[in-house]
Scaffold this motif. Structure first.
Motif, PDB file in Angstrom:
ATOM      1  N   TYR A 193      33.100  42.185  36.358  1.00 62.24           N
ATOM      2  CA  TYR A 193      32.382  42.089  37.766  1.00 62.24           C
ATOM      3  C   TYR A 193      31.884  43.183  38.094  1.00 62.24           C
ATOM      4  O   TYR A 193      30.732  43.530  38.702  1.00 62.24           O
ATOM      5  CB  TYR A 193      33.488  41.143  38.822  1.00 62.24           C
ATOM      6  CG  TYR A 193      33.215  41.777  39.967  1.00 62.24           C
ATOM      7  CD1 TYR A 193      32.029  40.962  40.831  1.00 62.24           C
ATOM      8  CD2 TYR A 193      34.005  42.602  41.090  1.00 62.24           C
ATOM      9  CE1 TYR A 193      31.770  41.221  42.169  1.00 62.24           C
ATOM     10  CE2 TYR A 193      33.553  42.914  42.232  1.00 62.24           C
ATOM     11  CZ  TYR A 193      32.599  42.263  43.068  1.00 62.24           C
ATOM     12  OH  TYR A 193      32.206  42.395  44.260  1.00 62.24           O
ATOM     13  N   ARG A 194      32.763  44.327  38.138  1.00 65.27           N
ATOM     14  CA  ARG A 194      32.391  45.703  38.465  1.00 65.27           C
ATOM     15  C   ARG A 194      31.077  46.377  37.993  1.00 65.27           C
ATOM     16  O   ARG A 194      30.562  46.950  38.327  1.00 65.27           O
ATOM     17  CB  ARG A 194      33.555  46.596  38.603  1.00 65.27           C
ATOM     18  CG  ARG A 194      34.757  46.256  39.578  1.00 65.27           C
ATOM     19  CD  ARG A 194      35.887  47.239  39.161  1.00 65.27           C
ATOM     20  NE  ARG A 194      37.045  47.042  40.397  1.00 65.27           N
ATOM     21  CZ  ARG A 194      38.156  47.154  40.356  1.00 65.27           C
ATOM     22  NH1 ARG A 194      38.702  48.013  39.265  1.00 65.27           N
ATOM     23  NH2 ARG A 194      38.989  47.098  41.622  1.00 65.27           N
ATOM     24  N   LYS A 195      31.112  45.891  36.508  1.00 68.75           N
ATOM     25  CA  LYS A 195      29.919  46.379  35.781  1.00 68.75           C
ATOM     26  C   LYS A 195      28.917  45.771  36.318  1.00 68.75           C
ATOM     27  O   LYS A 195      27.686  46.223  36.205  1.00 68.75           O
ATOM     28  CB  LYS A 195      30.105  45.991  34.193  1.00 68.75           C
ATOM     29  CG  LYS A 195      31.111  47.094  33.559  1.00 68.75           C
ATOM     30  CD  LYS A 195      31.310  46.698  32.067  1.00 68.75           C
ATOM     31  CE  LYS A 195      32.505  47.564  31.503  1.00 68.75           C
ATOM     32  NZ  LYS A 195      32.642  47.196  29.942  1.00 68.75           N
ATOM     33  N   LEU A 196      29.070  44.475  36.705  1.00 71.31           N
ATOM     34  CA  LEU A 196      27.673  43.886  37.060  1.00 71.31           C
ATOM     35  C   LEU A 196      27.268  44.214  38.370  1.00 71.31           C
ATOM     36  O   LEU A 196      25.888  44.440  38.489  1.00 71.31           O
ATOM     37  CB  LEU A 196      28.020  42.174  37.329  1.00 71.31           C
ATOM     38  CG  LEU A 196      27.796  41.291  36.175  1.00 71.31           C
ATOM     39  CD1 LEU A 196      28.480  39.904  36.587  1.00 71.31           C
ATOM     40  CD2 LEU A 196      26.664  41.391  35.245  1.00 71.31           C
ATOM     41  N   VAL A 197      28.012  44.407  39.175  1.00 68.83           N
ATOM     42  CA  VAL A 197      27.793  45.238  40.480  1.00 68.83           C
ATOM     43  C   VAL A 197      27.069  46.396  40.348  1.00 68.83           C
ATOM     44  O   VAL A 197      26.083  46.659  40.991  1.00 68.83           O
ATOM     45  CB  VAL A 197      29.040  45.276  41.453  1.00 68.83           C
ATOM     46  CG1 VAL A 197      28.647  46.001  42.634  1.00 68.83           C
ATOM     47  CG2 VAL A 197      29.457  43.853  41.761  1.00 68.83           C
ATOM     48  N   ILE A 222      23.212  40.099  44.087  1.00 69.40           N
ATOM     49  CA  ILE A 222      24.580  40.884  44.568  1.00 69.40           C
ATOM     50  C   ILE A 222      25.575  39.720  45.344  1.00 69.40           C
ATOM     51  O   ILE A 222      26.620  39.602  45.122  1.00 69.40           O
ATOM     52  CB  ILE A 222      24.661  42.199  45.158  1.00 69.40           C
ATOM     53  CG1 ILE A 222      24.002  43.220  44.259  1.00 69.40           C
ATOM     54  CG2 ILE A 222      25.711  42.530  45.943  1.00 69.40           C
ATOM     55  CD1 ILE A 222      25.182  43.781  43.258  1.00 69.40           C
ATOM     56  N   ALA A 223      24.898  39.110  46.230  1.00 65.84           N
ATOM     57  CA  ALA A 223      25.409  38.030  46.897  1.00 65.84           C
ATOM     58  C   ALA A 223      26.158  36.963  46.199  1.00 65.84           C
ATOM     59  O   ALA A 223      27.063  36.597  46.297  1.00 65.84           O
ATOM     60  CB  ALA A 223      24.643  37.665  48.099  1.00 65.84           C
ATOM     61  N   ALA A 224      25.374  36.672  45.298  1.00 64.19           N
ATOM     62  CA  ALA A 224      25.794  35.518  44.369  1.00 64.19           C
ATOM     63  C   ALA A 224      26.946  36.223  43.373  1.00 64.19           C
ATOM     64  O   ALA A 224      27.734  35.110  43.274  1.00 64.19           O
ATOM     65  CB  ALA A 224      24.473  34.857  43.522  1.00 64.19           C
ATOM     66  N   ILE A 225      26.530  36.854  42.885  1.00 67.72           N
ATOM     67  CA  ILE A 225      27.646  37.829  41.982  1.00 67.72           C
ATOM     68  C   ILE A 225      28.915  37.938  42.791  1.00 67.72           C
ATOM     69  O   ILE A 225      30.362  37.573  42.226  1.00 67.72           O
ATOM     70  CB  ILE A 225      27.363  38.973  41.563  1.00 67.72           C
ATOM     71  CG1 ILE A 225      26.284  38.843  40.447  1.00 67.72           C
ATOM     72  CG2 ILE A 225      28.511  39.782  40.953  1.00 67.72           C
ATOM     73  CD1 ILE A 225      25.488  40.097  40.070  1.00 67.72           C
ATOM     74  N   ASN A 226      29.065  38.459  44.186  1.00 73.32           N
ATOM     75  CA  ASN A 226      30.289  38.482  44.886  1.00 73.32           C
ATOM     76  C   ASN A 226      30.924  37.309  45.246  1.00 73.32           C
ATOM     77  O   ASN A 226      32.244  36.963  45.208  1.00 73.32           O
ATOM     78  CB  ASN A 226      29.828  39.188  46.176  1.00 73.32           C
ATOM     79  CG  ASN A 226      29.479  40.865  46.071  1.00 73.32           C
ATOM     80  OD1 ASN A 226      29.848  41.309  45.019  1.00 73.32           O
ATOM     81  ND2 ASN A 226      28.961  41.467  46.856  1.00 73.32           N
ATOM     82  N   ALA A 227      30.010  36.213  45.587  1.00 77.23           N
ATOM     83  CA  ALA A 227      30.544  34.851  45.958  1.00 77.23           C
ATOM     84  C   ALA A 227      31.318  34.260  44.625  1.00 77.23           C
ATOM     85  O   ALA A 227      32.319  33.579  44.879  1.00 77.23           O
ATOM     86  CB  ALA A 227      29.392  33.944  46.346  1.00 77.23           C
ATOM     87  N   ALA A 228      30.640  34.513  43.542  1.00 78.62           N
ATOM     88  CA  ALA A 228      31.235  33.870  42.108  1.00 78.62           C
ATOM     89  C   ALA A 228      32.818  34.668  41.947  1.00 78.62           C
ATOM     90  O   ALA A 228      33.710  33.794  41.746  1.00 78.62           O
ATOM     91  CB  ALA A 228      30.201  33.912  41.235  1.00 78.62           C
ATOM     92  N   TYR A 229      32.651  35.984  42.038  1.00 79.72           N
ATOM     93  CA  TYR A 229      33.817  36.564  42.090  1.00 79.72           C
ATOM     94  C   TYR A 229      35.040  36.253  42.968  1.00 79.72           C
ATOM     95  O   TYR A 229      36.110  36.007  42.345  1.00 79.72           O
ATOM     96  CB  TYR A 229      33.628  38.166  41.920  1.00 79.72           C
ATOM     97  CG  TYR A 229      34.922  39.038  41.901  1.00 79.72           C
ATOM     98  CD1 TYR A 229      35.515  39.082  40.632  1.00 79.72           C
ATOM     99  CD2 TYR A 229      35.414  39.744  42.976  1.00 79.72           C
ATOM    100  CE1 TYR A 229      36.905  39.808  40.639  1.00 79.72           C
ATOM    101  CE2 TYR A 229      36.634  40.356  42.802  1.00 79.72           C
ATOM    102  CZ  TYR A 229      37.194  40.397  41.734  1.00 79.72           C
ATOM    103  OH  TYR A 229      38.147  41.137  41.426  1.00 79.72           O
ATOM    104  N   GLU A 230      34.749  36.081  44.065  1.00 83.79           N
ATOM    105  CA  GLU A 230      35.763  35.674  44.979  1.00 83.79           C
ATOM    106  C   GLU A 230      36.234  34.301  44.766  1.00 83.79           C
ATOM    107  O   GLU A 230      37.303  34.137  45.030  1.00 83.79           O
ATOM    108  CB  GLU A 230      34.851  35.789  46.349  1.00 83.79           C
ATOM    109  CG  GLU A 230      34.627  37.234  47.238  1.00 83.79           C
ATOM    110  CD  GLU A 230      33.961  37.136  48.263  1.00 83.79           C
ATOM    111  OE1 GLU A 230      33.546  36.268  48.767  1.00 83.79           O
ATOM    112  OE2 GLU A 230      33.416  38.182  48.606  1.00 83.79           O
ATOM    113  N   MET A 231      35.357  33.401  44.402  1.00 86.52           N
ATOM    114  CA  MET A 231      35.842  32.035  43.973  1.00 86.52           C
ATOM    115  C   MET A 231      36.908  32.074  42.924  1.00 86.52           C
ATOM    116  O   MET A 231      37.857  31.300  43.137  1.00 86.52           O
ATOM    117  CB  MET A 231      34.734  31.171  43.783  1.00 86.52           C
ATOM    118  CG  MET A 231      34.797  29.757  43.534  1.00 86.52           C
ATOM    119  SD  MET A 231      33.526  28.867  43.081  1.00 86.52           S
ATOM    120  CE  MET A 231      32.988  28.573  44.732  1.00 86.52           C
ATOM    121  N   ILE A 232      36.485  33.039  41.824  1.00 82.64           N
ATOM    122  CA  ILE A 232      37.508  33.079  40.723  1.00 82.64           C
ATOM    123  C   ILE A 232      38.601  33.721  41.244  1.00 82.64           C
ATOM    124  O   ILE A 232      39.874  33.240  40.772  1.00 82.64           O
ATOM    125  CB  ILE A 232      36.738  34.112  39.566  1.00 82.64           C
ATOM    126  CG1 ILE A 232      35.606  33.017  39.052  1.00 82.64           C
ATOM    127  CG2 ILE A 232      37.770  34.374  38.589  1.00 82.64           C
ATOM    128  CD1 ILE A 232      34.832  34.036  38.051  1.00 82.64           C
TER     129      ILE A 232
END
Length: 239
Positions: A193-197, A222-232
């Motif tokens: 996740y951090r690499k993606l951000v 970035i919003a979509a990536i953050n939301a997916a990470y928070e769900m996981i």
């Protein structure tokens, strides 16, 4: 001079020489901006977005007000350059060449030649942003985007990750959004996740040719990536 001033000059020059199709437009970008690689990338991205948006609208058969607003969110065009952008958009729609010919030309123009070219992914993201503006990704739009991604040499796995970013997270698999397999330890998910951000930070996108005016693409991603990470992350907390 802004990117839109450059594009305005470019469009005026191309249309004044009786260019009528994709080959003329692409060749003009190659020759006019040959001596400035960075500007060439920025103009290439802009031309790809405008031309492929026009072709997508034609493929779908309907241009809604929502899609026009979404286009304007990505393309913050100064009033004095609106006419030139409209001329290029109309030129793409009127061209007898199909969208596949446009995508193939744009792939070469934007530096394709390797799988999952980041700049071409930016183009796909922008097209998704416009296509889903009316609240629904129509079947013809989906087929269009999938085919453009194939021409851009975006792998099927990577395309599914892009697609998932644009779905409601009630429907999309958050692991697919992040492009990581289920079952991985949370520490590995977090590193990924951090690499993606970091990779998708607006500064990174600008460095590879995304004009500053189109940064809505970066913030949406970035919003979509953050939301997916928070769900996981919530899922691991409840284990």
């Amino acid at each position: 001079m802004s990117i839109w001033d450059r594009i305005g000059e470019f469009v005026a020059r191309v249309t004044s020489t009786a260019a009528t199709g994709v080959a003329d437009v692409v060749e003009a970008v190659r020759t006019i901006f040959e001596g400035d690689a960075e500007l060439r990338r920025r103009v290439s991205f802009s031309i790809a977005m405008i031309a492929l948006s026009a072709k997508m609208a034609k493929a779908d058969g309907i241009v809604t007000q929502d899609e026009i607003r979404a286009f304007q969110q990505i393309f913050s065009v100064p009033p004095k350059e609106t006419r030139n952008v409209a001329r290029l958009y109309d030129l793409a729609q009127a061209d007898v060449a199909g969208f596949e010919a446009y995508a193939e030309r744009m792939a070469g123009l934007c530096g394709s030649g390797r799988p999952n070219c980041a700049m071409l992914e930016d183009v796909i993201d922008g097209l998704f942003h416009i296509a889903k503006a009316d609240g629904l990704l129509h079947e013809r739009e989906g087929l269009y985007l999938h085919r453009v991604a194939q021409i851009f040499k975006i792998s099927e796995e990577h395309y599914q990750s892009i697609l998932a970013r644009h779905l409601d997270l009630g429907e999309a698999d958050p692991y697919t959004v992040l492009g990581i397999e289920r079952g991985k330890p949370f520490d590995e998910v977090r590193r990924h996740y951090r690499k993606l951000v970091a990779h998708n930070h607006p500064d990174k996108l600008i460095a590879r040719g995304l004009p500053e005016e189109f940064i809505a693409i970066a913030t949406t991603r970035i919003a979509a990536i953050n939301a997916a990470y928070e769900m996981i992350e919530r899922g691991f907390r409840h284990l």
